[in-house]
Design a protein around this motif. Structure first.
Motif, mmCIF file in Angstrom:
data_model
loop_
_atom_site.group_PDB
_atom_site.id
_atom_site.type_symbol
_atom_site.label_atom_id
_atom_site.label_comp_id
_atom_site.label_asym_id
_atom_site.label_seq_id
_atom_site.Cartn_x
_atom_site.Cartn_y
_atom_site.Cartn_z
ATOM 1 N N THR A 43 47.958 52.505 37.938
ATOM 2 C CA THR A 43 48.389 51.448 38.854
ATOM 3 C C THR A 43 47.167 50.668 39.344
ATOM 4 O O THR A 43 47.201 49.446 39.461
ATOM 5 N N LEU A 46 45.992 47.983 37.023
ATOM 6 C CA LEU A 46 46.735 46.727 37.147
ATOM 7 C C LEU A 46 46.215 45.895 38.320
ATOM 8 O O LEU A 46 46.128 44.665 38.220
ATOM 9 N N GLU A 47 45.864 46.544 39.417
ATOM 10 C CA GLU A 47 45.262 45.836 40.553
ATOM 11 C C GLU A 47 43.923 45.231 40.150
ATOM 12 O O GLU A 47 43.603 44.095 40.532
ATOM 13 N N VAL A 49 42.970 44.348 37.132
ATOM 14 C CA VAL A 49 43.229 43.227 36.226
ATOM 15 C C VAL A 49 43.661 41.992 37.028
ATOM 16 O O VAL A 49 43.185 40.882 36.768
ATOM 17 N N ALA A 50 44.523 42.184 38.016
ATOM 18 C CA ALA A 50 44.959 41.059 38.849
ATOM 19 C C ALA A 50 43.759 40.431 39.558
ATOM 20 O O ALA A 50 43.640 39.201 39.637
ATOM 21 N N PHE A 51 42.849 41.274 40.052
ATOM 22 C CA PHE A 51 41.635 40.783 40.705
ATOM 23 C C PHE A 51 40.791 39.969 39.728
ATOM 24 O O PHE A 51 40.336 38.864 40.050
ATOM 25 N N GLU A 53 41.667 38.446 36.926
ATOM 26 C CA GLU A 53 42.332 37.202 36.546
ATOM 27 C C GLU A 53 42.257 36.177 37.672
ATOM 28 O O GLU A 53 42.013 34.990 37.429
ATOM 29 N N ASP A 54 42.457 36.633 38.888
ATOM 30 C CA ASP A 54 42.449 35.755 40.046
ATOM 31 C C ASP A 54 41.038 35.244 40.351
ATOM 32 O O ASP A 54 40.816 34.052 40.542
ATOM 33 N N GLU A 59 42.453 35.224 31.604
ATOM 34 C CA GLU A 59 43.665 35.976 31.311
ATOM 35 C C GLU A 59 43.283 37.229 30.540
ATOM 36 O O GLU A 59 42.574 37.154 29.537
#
Length: 88
Positions: A43, A46-47, A49-51, A53-54, A59
């Motif tokens: 999990t 995924l956090e 990866v979101a960081f 990408e943001d 991507e």
């Protein structure tokens, strides 16, 4: 473009703030495996990866969600740098 030092600082701060829960960020070596040390679980990946990408406007493809890219600060720096070069 972000420098290696800037990327390292960003990643280290994100990991410390979101996963170390009060532990000193200095206790984490750049080559420590997040998964082997239990710092980040699936999990958490995924956090992370979101960081990425943001923060870096890149991507991360599904086939890039592998430990070779995401399992330590050093690996993250190399991965982010390669993604930023693709954009250049």
């Amino acid at each position: 473009m972000s420098s290696v030092q800037s990327i390292q600082s960003d990643v280290r701060n994100f990991v410390a703030d979101n996963f170390l829960f009060g532990e000193a960020p200095e206790s984490l070596n750049n080559d420590d495996s997040f998964l082997e040390t239990g710092i980040i679980d699936s999990t958490g990946v995924l956090e992370l990866v979101a960081f990425i990408e943001d923060r870096y406007s890149v991507e991360v493809d599904d086939d890039e969600l592998v430990p070779e890219n995401l399992d330590s600060i050093d690996r993250l720096i190399n991965f982010i740098e390669s993604k930023l070069k693709e954009l250049a």
